[in-house]
Design a protein around this motif. Structure first.
Motif, PDB file in Angstrom:
ATOM      1  N   GLU A   1       0.852  -1.185   0.000  1.00  0.00           N
ATOM      2  CA  GLU A   1       0.000   0.000   0.000  1.00  0.00           C
ATOM      3  C   GLU A   1       0.887   1.234   0.000  1.00  0.00           C
ATOM      4  OE1 GLU A   1      -3.967   1.610   2.369  1.00  0.00           O
ATOM      5  OE2 GLU A   1      -2.880  -0.121   3.136  1.00  0.00           O
TER       6      GLU A   1
ATOM      7  N   VAL B   1      -7.173   2.129  -3.445  1.00  0.00           N
ATOM      8  CA  VAL B   1      -7.816   1.262  -2.449  1.00  0.00           C
ATOM      9  C   VAL B   1      -9.259   1.735  -2.311  1.00  0.00           C
ATOM     10  CG1 VAL B   1      -7.846   0.565  -0.027  1.00  0.00           C
ATOM     11  CG2 VAL B   1      -5.658   0.779  -1.238  1.00  0.00           C
TER      12      VAL B   1
ATOM     13  N   ARG C   1     -11.295  -1.452   3.046  1.00  0.00           N
ATOM     14  CA  ARG C   1     -10.626  -2.513   3.812  1.00  0.00           C
ATOM     15  C   ARG C   1     -11.728  -3.309   4.468  1.00  0.00           C
ATOM     16  NH1 ARG C   1      -7.570   1.654   3.821  1.00  0.00           N
ATOM     17  NH2 ARG C   1      -5.321   1.554   3.817  1.00  0.00           N
TER      18      ARG C   1
ATOM     19  N   LEU D   1      -7.389  -5.678   1.712  1.00  0.00           N
ATOM     20  CA  LEU D   1      -7.639  -4.505   0.890  1.00  0.00           C
ATOM     21  C   LEU D   1      -8.645  -4.874  -0.192  1.00  0.00           C
ATOM     22  CD1 LEU D   1      -3.995  -3.183   0.441  1.00  0.00           C
ATOM     23  CD2 LEU D   1      -5.781  -2.259   1.926  1.00  0.00           C
TER      24      LEU D   1
END
Length: 159
Positions: free
Chosen positions: A47, A77, A80, A94
């Motif tokens: 990330e 992204v 989550r 993710l």
């Protein structure tokens, strides 16, 4: 009773799909009505931030028994999520959004990234994607057609 705005495209319990945003022409997927969100085999997941937005860089191996044609992907992204595996283990994953081409139709789907090296399929297609107009016949496979012979050979590790 309201009428569906989607078609009712018939698919089997496993299908060859394409991921056009990723440049993956063929990947074998299991149709999984027990999973809410779709899942893709990804590795080297990192990330990072771009212009104040969370992004992820990851690699995808489309073939089961081959290292060939690994694709490097960068995507924002989307979310989550805590996902519980079939063994009951919870893991935060993710989530990215991507187009999935399944049986001559493209649908936008939320897809979790996870290591599926030990699993039989590189991808699972979950209910959120399937409710966009698919009907599953669990007695059938590859209703949308088979990948070309060369892709099937690569999937079996015969480069």
């Amino acid at each position: 009773m309201s009428k569906s705005t989607h078609s009712n495209t018939l698919i089997g319990w496993r299908e060859w799909v394409s991921l056009p945003d990723l440049g993956v022409d063929w990947i074998k997927a299991k149709i999984d009505t027990g999973a809410r969100t779709s899942s893709l085999h990804a590795f080297e997941i990192h990330e990072f931030e771009r212009d104040g937005v969370s992004w992820v860089r990851f690699k995808v191996k489309p073939w089961q028994d081959s290292q060939s044609d690994t694709v490097v992907v960068e995507s924002p992204v989307h979310d989550r999520r805590a996902v519980r595996s079939s063994s009951g283990h919870a893991q935060e994953r993710l989530v990215v959004e991507m187009l999935i081409r399944l049986h001559d139709r493209e649908v936008l789907a939320e897809v979790t990234l996870s290591n599926r090296d030990e699993m039989g399929f590189r991808m699972l297609i979950g209910r959120e994607a399937l409710r966009q107009g698919y009907v599953i016949d669990p007695a059938r496979s590859f209703v949308g057609g088979r990948a070309p012979r060369e892709a099937r050979r690569r999937n079996r590790g015969k480069d």
